[in-house]
Design an enzyme around this catalytic site. Structure first.
Site, PDB file in Angstrom:
ATOM      1  N   SER A 143       0.821  -1.216   0.000  1.00 53.87           N
ATOM      2  CA  SER A 143       0.000   0.000   0.000  1.00 53.87           C
ATOM      3  C   SER A 143       0.852   1.262   0.000  1.00 53.87           C
ATOM      4  O   SER A 143       1.999   1.267   0.452  1.00 53.87           O
ATOM      5  CB  SER A 143      -0.913   0.032   1.221  1.00 53.87           C
ATOM      6  OG  SER A 143      -1.744  -1.102   1.251  1.00 53.87           O
TER       7      SER A 143
HETATM    8  N1  SAH Z   1      -0.052  -5.531   4.214  1.00 56.00           N
HETATM    9  C1  SAH Z   1       0.594  -5.793   2.952  1.00 56.00           C
HETATM   10  C2  SAH Z   1      -0.335  -5.503   1.791  1.00 56.00           C
HETATM   11  C3  SAH Z   1      -0.367  -6.646   0.838  1.00 56.00           C
HETATM   12  S1  SAH Z   1      -1.621  -6.636  -0.405  1.00 56.00           S
HETATM   13  C4  SAH Z   1       1.916  -5.033   2.841  1.00 56.00           C
HETATM   14  O1  SAH Z   1       2.224  -4.249   3.735  1.00 56.00           O
HETATM   15  O2  SAH Z   1       2.653  -5.252   1.884  1.00 56.00           O
HETATM   16  C5  SAH Z   1      -2.822  -7.707   0.303  1.00 56.00           C
HETATM   17  C6  SAH Z   1      -2.384  -9.106   0.603  1.00 56.00           C
HETATM   18  O3  SAH Z   1      -3.529  -9.820   1.081  1.00 56.00           O
HETATM   19  C7  SAH Z   1      -1.891  -9.901  -0.600  1.00 56.00           C
HETATM   20  O4  SAH Z   1      -0.585 -10.350  -0.329  1.00 56.00           O
HETATM   21  C8  SAH Z   1      -2.863 -11.067  -0.716  1.00 56.00           C
HETATM   22  O5  SAH Z   1      -2.278 -12.271  -1.130  1.00 56.00           O
HETATM   23  C9  SAH Z   1      -3.379 -11.169   0.700  1.00 56.00           C
HETATM   24  N2  SAH Z   1      -4.664 -11.836   0.875  1.00 56.00           N
HETATM   25  C10 SAH Z   1      -5.782 -11.754   0.109  1.00 56.00           C
HETATM   26  N3  SAH Z   1      -6.765 -12.524   0.617  1.00 56.00           N
HETATM   27  C11 SAH Z   1      -6.253 -13.129   1.729  1.00 56.00           C
HETATM   28  C12 SAH Z   1      -6.769 -14.051   2.689  1.00 56.00           C
HETATM   29  N4  SAH Z   1      -8.026 -14.522   2.646  1.00 56.00           N
HETATM   30  N5  SAH Z   1      -5.958 -14.448   3.688  1.00 56.00           N
HETATM   31  C13 SAH Z   1      -4.679 -13.990   3.783  1.00 56.00           C
HETATM   32  N6  SAH Z   1      -4.135 -13.121   2.909  1.00 56.00           N
HETATM   33  C14 SAH Z   1      -4.916 -12.703   1.899  1.00 56.00           C
END
Ligand code: SAH
Length: 204
Positions: A52
């Site tokens: 993000s």
């Molecule tokens: N907090 C992260 C943002 C990553 S983007 C950072 O600081 O980089 C969102 C993430 O959520 C992705 O890696 C995706 O694979 C994950 N995601 C999506 N659905 C999910 C679920 N049901 N359980 C765990 N992770 C999930």
């Protein structure tokens, strides 16, 4: 980044600002994107996912109102950046990711940064992580159609949960506050996140 993107907007919590100043964001992005690591925008982290925008990380973190003693659950580890920020602001972070390669990369950086209060697992985070609940705060960093019921159940009282809710193009950050047995939901900013995929999210 802190001066131009956070202080000039509405990030005021000194602990959030300090954590954002300390954690090396460039460690969490690919070599090819090092020059853009501190830019005012999200960046791809592989697997179609994104880290993000710094402001959104700070905004969601600040909304949790952490004091230092809390146990926090994050859904969507991704690069690990948000978890590393949280690890400096609370006592324990539990983070769940569904893509193995991303989780492996994040774990390497947690070790390198000596974030020993982060525990992570590969799973569908829409189910929460019941074993270590209830959590004083829960942050979901992917957008879903609704607030997953298991997460509300695993939120402590008092507790705060923040999640982007909407369709697969745009969402609104919703803050659910549990207090004295009541649940109050408020809508914060409009945002765009990648899909929350799972039993209580989007199906794929
Ligand atoms: N907090 C992260 C943002 C990553 S983007 C950072 O600081 O980089 C969102 C993430 O959520 C992705 O890696 C995706 O694979 C994950 N995601 C999506 N659905 C999910 C679920 N049901 N359980 C765990 N992770 C999930």
């Amino acid at each position: 980044m802190v001066q131009d993107q956070l202080l000039t907007r509405d990030i005021r919590d000194p602990r959030t600002l300090a954590a954002m100043a300390e954690v090396p964001r460039h460690w969490f992005v690919d070599d090819a994107m090092q020059g853009q690591a501190y830019g005012d925008h999200p960046l791809p982290i592989g697997g179609g996912q994104t880290i993000s925008q710094p402001y959104i990380v700070a905004y969601m973190t600040q909304a949790l109102g952490l004091q230092g003693h809390e146990k926090v659950l994050e859904i969507g580890t991704g690069s690990g950046y948000q978890a590393a920020i949280l690890s400096r602001l609370c006592s324990q972070v539990f983070t769940v990711e569904r893509i193995n390669s991303l989780l492996a990369g994040a774990r390497r950086i947690f070790d390198k940064l000596r974030c020993f209060n982060i525990r992570s697992k590969l799973d569908d985070g829409t189910l929460g992580w019941a074993e270590f609940g209830p959590y004083d705060a829960i942050i979901v960093t992917a957008g879903g159609p609704e607030i997953p019921a298991p997460l509300i159940a695993q939120l402590a009282d008092p507790g705060r949960l923040i999640i982007p809710v909407g369709d697969q193009h745009e969402q609104v950050l919703q803050l659910l506050e549990k207090k004295d047995g009541q649940e109050l939901i408020s809508s914060l900013a409009g945002v765009r996140f990648v899909d929350l995929v799972g039993e209580h999210g989007w199906n794929k």
